[in-house]
Design a protein around this motif. Structure first.
Motif, mmCIF file in Angstrom:
data_model
loop_
_atom_site.group_PDB
_atom_site.id
_atom_site.type_symbol
_atom_site.label_atom_id
_atom_site.label_comp_id
_atom_site.label_asym_id
_atom_site.label_seq_id
_atom_site.Cartn_x
_atom_site.Cartn_y
_atom_site.Cartn_z
ATOM 1 N N VAL A 20 0.829 -1.205 0.000
ATOM 2 C CA VAL A 20 0.000 0.000 0.000
ATOM 3 C C VAL A 20 0.863 1.255 0.000
ATOM 4 O O VAL A 20 0.584 2.219 -0.715
ATOM 5 N N ALA A 21 1.949 1.239 0.768
ATOM 6 C CA ALA A 21 2.790 2.426 0.903
ATOM 7 C C ALA A 21 3.650 2.673 -0.324
ATOM 8 O O ALA A 21 3.942 3.824 -0.664
ATOM 9 N N ALA A 22 4.066 1.615 -0.996
ATOM 10 C CA ALA A 22 4.951 1.777 -2.159
ATOM 11 C C ALA A 22 4.134 2.146 -3.390
ATOM 12 O O ALA A 22 3.001 1.718 -3.563
ATOM 13 N N ASP A 23 4.726 2.967 -4.230
ATOM 14 C CA ASP A 23 4.080 3.303 -5.486
ATOM 15 C C ASP A 23 4.266 2.155 -6.463
ATOM 16 O O ASP A 23 5.305 1.496 -6.478
ATOM 17 N N ALA A 24 3.273 1.935 -7.294
ATOM 18 C CA ALA A 24 3.371 0.873 -8.298
ATOM 19 C C ALA A 24 4.397 1.266 -9.349
ATOM 20 O O ALA A 24 4.445 2.421 -9.779
ATOM 21 N N PRO A 25 5.245 0.326 -9.789
ATOM 22 C CA PRO A 25 6.231 0.665 -10.815
ATOM 23 C C PRO A 25 5.530 0.920 -12.146
ATOM 24 O O PRO A 25 4.473 0.358 -12.420
ATOM 25 N N PRO A 26 6.075 1.783 -12.958
ATOM 26 C CA PRO A 26 5.456 2.025 -14.254
ATOM 27 C C PRO A 26 5.484 0.763 -15.109
ATOM 28 O O PRO A 26 6.335 -0.110 -14.927
ATOM 29 N N ALA A 27 4.550 0.663 -16.023
ATOM 30 C CA ALA A 27 4.424 -0.531 -16.852
ATOM 31 C C ALA A 27 5.669 -0.761 -17.696
ATOM 32 O O ALA A 27 5.999 -1.895 -18.037
ATOM 33 N N ALA A 28 6.390 0.281 -18.041
ATOM 34 C CA ALA A 28 7.593 0.136 -18.863
ATOM 35 C C ALA A 28 8.733 -0.520 -18.080
ATOM 36 O O ALA A 28 9.658 -1.054 -18.668
ATOM 37 N N ALA A 29 8.665 -0.492 -16.737
ATOM 38 C CA ALA A 29 9.735 -1.062 -15.927
ATOM 39 C C ALA A 29 9.652 -2.588 -15.862
ATOM 40 O O ALA A 29 10.615 -3.243 -15.508
ATOM 41 N N VAL A 30 8.508 -3.169 -16.189
ATOM 42 C CA VAL A 30 8.340 -4.620 -16.137
ATOM 43 C C VAL A 30 8.799 -5.212 -17.460
ATOM 44 O O VAL A 30 8.307 -4.854 -18.523
ATOM 45 N N VAL A 31 9.777 -6.114 -17.381
ATOM 46 C CA VAL A 31 10.298 -6.761 -18.584
ATOM 47 C C VAL A 31 10.253 -8.267 -18.394
ATOM 48 O O VAL A 31 10.328 -8.774 -17.275
ATOM 49 N N ALA A 32 10.152 -8.988 -19.485
ATOM 50 C CA ALA A 32 10.162 -10.446 -19.438
ATOM 51 C C ALA A 32 11.579 -10.939 -19.143
ATOM 52 O O ALA A 32 12.563 -10.359 -19.594
ATOM 53 N N VAL A 33 11.660 -12.012 -18.378
ATOM 54 C CA VAL A 33 12.946 -12.593 -18.024
ATOM 55 C C VAL A 33 13.337 -13.590 -19.113
ATOM 56 O O VAL A 33 12.552 -14.443 -19.499
ATOM 57 N N ASP A 34 14.560 -13.481 -19.590
ATOM 58 C CA ASP A 34 15.053 -14.370 -20.629
ATOM 59 C C ASP A 34 15.532 -15.678 -19.997
ATOM 60 O O ASP A 34 16.282 -15.668 -19.017
ATOM 61 N N ALA A 35 15.111 -16.804 -20.555
ATOM 62 C CA ALA A 35 15.464 -18.113 -20.008
ATOM 63 C C ALA A 35 16.970 -18.347 -20.046
ATOM 64 O O ALA A 35 17.533 -18.949 -19.123
ATOM 65 N N ARG A 36 17.619 -17.870 -21.068
ATOM 66 C CA ARG A 36 19.067 -18.049 -21.204
ATOM 67 C C ARG A 36 19.807 -17.357 -20.064
ATOM 68 O O ARG A 36 20.760 -17.900 -19.491
ATOM 69 N N LEU A 37 19.361 -16.160 -19.704
ATOM 70 C CA LEU A 37 20.011 -15.424 -18.617
ATOM 71 C C LEU A 37 19.800 -16.110 -17.272
ATOM 72 O O LEU A 37 20.696 -16.123 -16.424
ATOM 73 N N VAL A 38 18.607 -16.679 -17.071
ATOM 74 C CA VAL A 38 18.355 -17.406 -15.829
ATOM 75 C C VAL A 38 19.265 -18.622 -15.734
ATOM 76 O O VAL A 38 19.871 -18.889 -14.694
ATOM 77 N N GLY A 39 19.383 -19.366 -16.822
ATOM 78 C CA GLY A 39 20.264 -20.530 -16.840
ATOM 79 C C GLY A 39 21.714 -20.157 -16.607
ATOM 80 O O GLY A 39 22.436 -20.844 -15.874
ATOM 81 N N MET A 40 22.160 -19.074 -17.230
ATOM 82 C CA MET A 40 23.550 -18.635 -17.038
ATOM 83 C C MET A 40 23.791 -18.207 -15.591
ATOM 84 O O MET A 40 24.873 -18.433 -15.042
ATOM 85 N N ALA A 41 22.780 -17.598 -14.961
ATOM 86 C CA ALA A 41 22.938 -17.184 -13.569
ATOM 87 C C ALA A 41 22.948 -18.396 -12.635
ATOM 88 O O ALA A 41 23.761 -18.475 -11.713
ATOM 89 N N LEU A 42 22.036 -19.348 -12.889
ATOM 90 C CA LEU A 42 21.962 -20.523 -12.018
ATOM 91 C C LEU A 42 23.216 -21.380 -12.098
ATOM 92 O O LEU A 42 23.694 -21.895 -11.089
ATOM 93 N N PHE A 43 23.737 -21.560 -13.287
ATOM 94 C CA PHE A 43 24.897 -22.426 -13.438
ATOM 95 C C PHE A 43 26.189 -21.639 -13.631
ATOM 96 O O PHE A 43 27.190 -22.187 -14.057
ATOM 97 N N GLY A 44 26.137 -20.367 -13.304
ATOM 98 C CA GLY A 44 27.318 -19.519 -13.318
ATOM 99 C C GLY A 44 27.694 -19.205 -11.883
ATOM 100 O O GLY A 44 28.221 -20.051 -11.154
ATOM 101 N N PRO A 45 27.356 -18.002 -11.429
ATOM 102 C CA PRO A 45 27.759 -17.619 -10.067
ATOM 103 C C PRO A 45 26.973 -18.342 -8.970
ATOM 104 O O PRO A 45 27.421 -18.404 -7.836
ATOM 105 N N TYR A 46 25.799 -18.910 -9.286
ATOM 106 C CA TYR A 46 24.981 -19.555 -8.262
ATOM 107 C C TYR A 46 25.021 -21.072 -8.341
ATOM 108 O O TYR A 46 24.153 -21.745 -7.791
ATOM 109 N N VAL A 47 25.999 -21.637 -9.005
ATOM 110 C CA VAL A 47 26.052 -23.086 -9.153
ATOM 111 C C VAL A 47 26.213 -23.779 -7.802
ATOM 112 O O VAL A 47 25.650 -24.848 -7.576
ATOM 113 N N LEU A 48 26.919 -23.175 -6.872
ATOM 114 C CA LEU A 48 27.075 -23.766 -5.543
ATOM 115 C C LEU A 48 25.733 -23.835 -4.817
ATOM 116 O O LEU A 48 25.416 -24.847 -4.177
ATOM 117 N N ALA A 49 24.928 -22.782 -4.926
ATOM 118 C CA ALA A 49 23.609 -22.779 -4.289
ATOM 119 C C ALA A 49 22.711 -23.847 -4.890
ATOM 120 O O ALA A 49 21.962 -24.520 -4.170
#
Length: 178
Positions: A112-141
């Motif tokens: 309620v207190a926070a302002d809603a982000p503008p619609a232009a700020a919401v972007v789709a997440v790319d699957a390739r970037l998620v995979g690179m993050a999971l098996f890159g710097p977060y592979v230990l996790a």
């Protein structure tokens, strides 16, 4: 799209409550699948179709099958079900319910207190970037999560097996005494 988000979120909350309050493990598991699917819809409406697909494949698919195997390995008896019913008494869940209400109040205040982000700020997440993050710097996790899940399965199997050993030993002693 906003209405879909709120309906899916409400279904997820209600299904999760049903998971917690069911006595029959299979019924609770079915409500868990509904909860996972509703969360996948929430991810999809927030612009993360890859996370929605992962939610369906990993949680609603693989984790639920894993839970079914654990339920079959434990082979719960009538006495175990009665003990679980005792856990649902109000004296047991009042504390966690109060803490959950505090968290819900904080979340409501933030929304309620926070302002809603503008619609232009919401972007789709790319699957390739998620995979690179999971098996890159977060592979230990990722590996630690896998080890934690395996430790839970081994522990559940060990506990279930110990109960069978005690019953088997009791029956042997009883037959030897007769």
């Amino acid at each position: 799209m906003e209405l879909t988000f709120y309906i899916a979120a409400a279904v997820a909350v209600l299904a999760t409550l049903m998971v917690i309050t069911r006595y029959n493990m299979i019924h609770a598991l079915l409500y868990l699948v509904v909860s996972f699917l509703a969360i996948a819809i929430v991810f999809f409406t927030l612009g993360a179709p890859f996370m929605a697909a992962l939610e369906v494949i990993v949680y609603a698919g693989a984790i639920v099958v894993l839970i079914i195997f654990v339920i079959m390995m434990l082979n719960l008896t009538y006495e175990d079900v009665q003990k679980e019913k005792e856990w649902l008494k109000p004296s047991v869940w009042v504390g966690p319910a109060i803490l959950s209400l505090v968290l819900l109040a904080e979340l409501t205040y933030i929304m309620v207190a926070a302002d809603a982000p503008p619609a232009a700020a919401v972007v789709a997440v790319d699957a390739r970037l998620v995979g690179m993050a999971l098996f890159g710097p977060y592979v230990l996790a990722v590996q630690l999560c896998g080890i934690l899940l395996m430790a839970g399965i081994v522990g559940a199997y060990h506990l279930g097996r110990q109960k069978k050993k005690v019953v088997h030993r009791f029956l042997q002693e009883r037959s030897a005494a007769a």
